[in-house]
Design a protein around this motif. Structure first.
Motif: not given
Length: 147
Positions: A15-19, A29-36, A52-62
């Motif tokens: 399984s893969v992480l999707a937003q 692309e409102p209301d669609k599934w995509g990548v973080v 990529g690492t900054r965006e992942l942190l900002e959007e998921t706290d990961y």
């Protein structure tokens, strides 16, 4: 040109992480599934790995270490007639420890590829997620991303 980077986290079950993007008509692309992921900020990001690492942190706290990223692909596409976007997609194994939070969009969760046909994806996102899952379990995993 806009430079964009995304990180796809993968679990051992494939399984893969999707937003699920916000449903705001003014966004792409409102209301669609995509990548973080997101665009490179010249004043903050030294390279696309940093983006990529900054965006992942900002959007998921990961929090992810750059050395844990694998390169997946790079491509270009146009928004309208005048705006070129260069996308770089990375993938990494989910550490099974950190909690994933939804700081942007309607929902962020791990999706099994068997669910893909039921979801409405943003441009090329289904392909990226599928390729990342397949690549993680293939014998020819490319070298990790370099700084």
């Amino acid at each position: 040109m806009i430079q964009y980077a995304a990180v796809i986290l993968i679990k051992p079950d494939g399984s893969v992480l999707a937003q699920h993007r916000d449903n705001i008509p003014s966004i792409l692309e409102p209301d669609k599934w995509g990548v973080v992921g997101g665009g490179k900020e010249e004043s903050i990001d030294k390279d696309l790995i940093s983006t990529g690492t900054r965006e992942l942190l900002e959007e998921t706290d990961y929090v992810i270490r750059p050395k844990d990223l694998y390169f997946l692909l790079k491509d270009n596409y146009m928004i309208g007639e005048n705006l070129e976007v260069e996308r770089t997609i990375f993938w990494a194994w989910y550490d099974e420890c950190q909690q994933i939070n939804c700081n942007e969009g309607q929902e962020i969760r791990f999706i099994n590829p068997s669910e893909f046909e039921r979801l409405d994806f943003a441009r090329d996102s289904e392909n990226f997620l599928r390729k990342a899952s397949e690549k993680a379990f293939s014998a020819d995993v490319e070298r990790k991303a370099e700084l």
